[in-house]
Design a protein around this motif. Structure first.
Motif, short mmCIF file in Angstrom:
data_model
loop_
_atom_site.label_atom_id
_atom_site.label_comp_id
_atom_site.label_asym_id
_atom_site.label_seq_id
_atom_site.Cartn_x
_atom_site.Cartn_y
_atom_site.Cartn_z
N GLN A 1 0.75 -1.07 -0.05
CA GLN A 1 0.16 -0.25 -0.12
C GLN A 1 0.77 1.19 0.06
N THR A 2 1.91 1.31 0.66
CA THR A 2 2.95 2.35 0.68
C THR A 2 3.58 2.61 -0.54
N TYR A 3 3.99 1.70 -0.95
CA TYR A 3 4.58 1.97 -2.46
C TYR A 3 3.49 2.25 -3.35
N TRP A 4 2.29 1.87 -3.54
CA TRP A 4 1.31 2.34 -4.38
C TRP A 4 1.07 3.36 -4.20
N ASP A 5 0.84 3.94 -2.97
CA ASP A 5 0.44 5.45 -2.67
C ASP A 5 1.41 6.24 -3.16
N THR A 6 2.85 6.14 -3.03
CA THR A 6 3.95 6.86 -3.33
C THR A 6 4.37 6.75 -4.81
N VAL A 7 4.08 5.72 -5.37
CA VAL A 7 4.46 5.70 -6.90
C VAL A 7 3.33 5.05 -7.70
N GLY A 8 2.89 4.09 -7.45
CA GLY A 8 1.72 3.46 -8.40
C GLY A 8 0.83 4.13 -8.82
N LYS A 9 0.30 4.96 -7.63
CA LYS A 9 -1.06 5.70 -8.17
C LYS A 9 -0.57 6.71 -9.11
N GLU A 10 0.57 7.43 -9.17
CA GLU A 10 0.88 8.32 -10.26
C GLU A 10 1.42 7.85 -11.42
N VAL A 11 1.90 6.59 -11.50
CA VAL A 11 2.41 5.97 -12.72
C VAL A 11 1.37 5.12 -13.66
N ALA A 12 0.61 4.61 -12.77
CA ALA A 12 -0.43 3.73 -13.53
C ALA A 12 -1.45 4.28 -14.42
N PRO A 13 -1.84 5.50 -14.22
CA PRO A 13 -2.77 6.29 -15.06
C PRO A 13 -2.24 6.43 -16.32
N MET A 14 -0.74 6.72 -16.40
CA MET A 14 0.08 6.82 -17.52
C MET A 14 0.22 5.62 -18.47
#
Length: 167
Positions: A28-41
């Motif tokens: 969850q921490t990794y997703w919140d800091t990186v994944g949420k920003e990168v996944a839409p791209m």
């Protein structure tokens, strides 16, 4: 940081077990800091409809083994796998479906490259897709539209038997 939270340990849990609270918090921490920003791209790129490689490869470099873009594609596939796993943890079948659907264009962008390391990376991304599919289908109740979307992706993926590769 990404290497420390590889999605693979979550997939190695028996189907009847959940991931540990520590694993869930790290993911969850990794997703919140990186994944949420990168996944839409990644989703936008997957929906762009591009089917041919646009990766810069300088074949004049005789000692080229694994160009940096190939490693990045592997990490992006793992990020989408993490997105699917997060969707499973949060009981969001449609989000898992969309993450898996975005993996297919990522792999197929390498499919027709005539460069052996590209073929190898293509083959290495395919099991990531399979892991995401298996985990999502086992842990989520998907509706008919999500299942149909996944079926369409699978139907349009060429078989490895049709690939002219030498390993």
């Amino acid at each position: 940081f990404f290497e420390s939270i590889s999605p693979q340990p979550y997939l190695n849990n028996p189907a009847s077990e959940s991931i540990s609270p520590t694993q869930a918090q790290t993911a969850q921490t990794y997703w919140d800091t990186v994944g949420k920003e990168v996944a839409p791209m990644l989703h936008a790129a997957a929906e762009s409809g591009l089917t041919r490689s646009r990766y810069p490869i300088d074949l004049s470099q005789i000692e080229i083994k694994n160009p940096p873009h190939l490693d990045e594609l592997g990490r992006l596939a793992n990020l989408l796998l993490l997105e699917a796993l997060m969707a499973c943890m949060n009981d969001c079948p449609h989000d898992a479906t969309e993450a898996i659907r975005a993996m297919f264009p990522l792999a197929s962008s390498l499919e027709s490259e005539p460069f052996l390391p590209s073929k190898r990376q293509y083959i290495q991304i395919l099991p990531v897709i399979v892991d995401a599919l298996q985990h999502s289908l086992h842990h989520l109740s998907m509706d008919d539209s999500d299942l149909a979307a996944l079926d369409n992706c699978l139907a349009s993926t060429p078989s490895l038997e049709n690939q002219e590769i030498l390993l």
